[in-house]
Design an enzyme around this catalytic site. Structure first.
Site, short mmCIF file in Angstrom:
data_model
loop_
_atom_site.label_atom_id
_atom_site.label_comp_id
_atom_site.label_asym_id
_atom_site.label_seq_id
_atom_site.Cartn_x
_atom_site.Cartn_y
_atom_site.Cartn_z
N PHE A 1 5.32 19.80 -3.18
CA PHE A 1 5.23 18.46 -2.63
C PHE A 1 5.85 18.44 -1.23
O PHE A 1 7.06 18.50 -1.07
CB PHE A 1 5.98 17.49 -3.55
CG PHE A 1 5.83 16.05 -3.19
CD1 PHE A 1 4.73 15.32 -3.61
CD2 PHE A 1 6.80 15.39 -2.46
CE1 PHE A 1 4.61 13.97 -3.32
CE2 PHE A 1 6.69 14.04 -2.15
CZ PHE A 1 5.59 13.33 -2.58
N HIS B 1 0.83 -1.21 0.00
CA HIS B 1 0.00 0.00 0.00
C HIS B 1 0.87 1.26 0.00
O HIS B 1 0.58 2.22 -0.73
CB HIS B 1 -0.92 -0.03 1.23
CG HIS B 1 -1.86 1.13 1.32
ND1 HIS B 1 -2.96 1.25 0.51
CD2 HIS B 1 -1.86 2.22 2.12
CE1 HIS B 1 -3.59 2.38 0.80
NE2 HIS B 1 -2.95 2.98 1.78
#
Length: 161
Positions: A121, A96
């Site tokens: 970011f 994940h």
């Protein structure tokens, strides 16, 4: 480790453009909120220290880092000069982590190449909680601070280009 025992958030304020006329959006993931709140505080305080008025900072929360992409896309529509995406993804026992990190980094990259408003970011992708703590106000500084400086510089670049 290259960052060992270094605070990477130190900067020379004289090299930062005056940001008092800019508006910024900050989109914050609620997942790993002890980390993302520290990053937000670093970003917010740095923007204020560099002349941004409090009412020129818009904060939106999203459930997780994956949702940062949509939140940032919608924030770009709010007449801001730059957007900061704040999130924290910590390695677990499954893949994940890889899928979320890849999707978020590519999604934010896509916003930067297809839209006019820069998106910074500020998503930590750490192996464990301790690394995240050290980068959200700990011994390695605060990546939120660094993101705010990048946002100011990108807002200035956009204004002058």
């Amino acid at each position: 480790m290259a960052t060992e025992n270094k605070n990477l958030s130190d900067y020379d304020k004289t090299t930062i453009p005056n940001a008092n006329k800019f508006r910024f959006g900050i989109v914050v993931s609620e997942w790993n909120d002890t980390i993302t709140e520290g990053l937000y505080e670093g970003a917010y305080n740095t923007l204020i220290e560099n002349g941004v008025l409090p009412n020129n900072i818009i904060r939106w929360n999203v459930p997780g880092s994956y949702e940062l992409i949509y939140g940032c896309k919608k924030m770009q529509e709010q007449m801001v000069n730059a957007v900061i995406a704040i999130g924290s993804v910590i390695q677990g026992e499954t893949k994940h982590f890889d899928f979320v990190c890849e999707a978020v980094s590519q999604g934010i990259k896509d916003l930067n190449v297809t839209q006019e408003t820069p998106v910074i970011f500020c998503v930590l992708t750490d192996n464990n909680m301790q690394q995240a703590i050290e980068r959200s106000g700990g011994k390695h500084g605060n990546k939120g601070t660094e993101a705010a400086i990048a946002a100011i510089k990108m807002a200035e670049l956009r204004k002058n280009s």
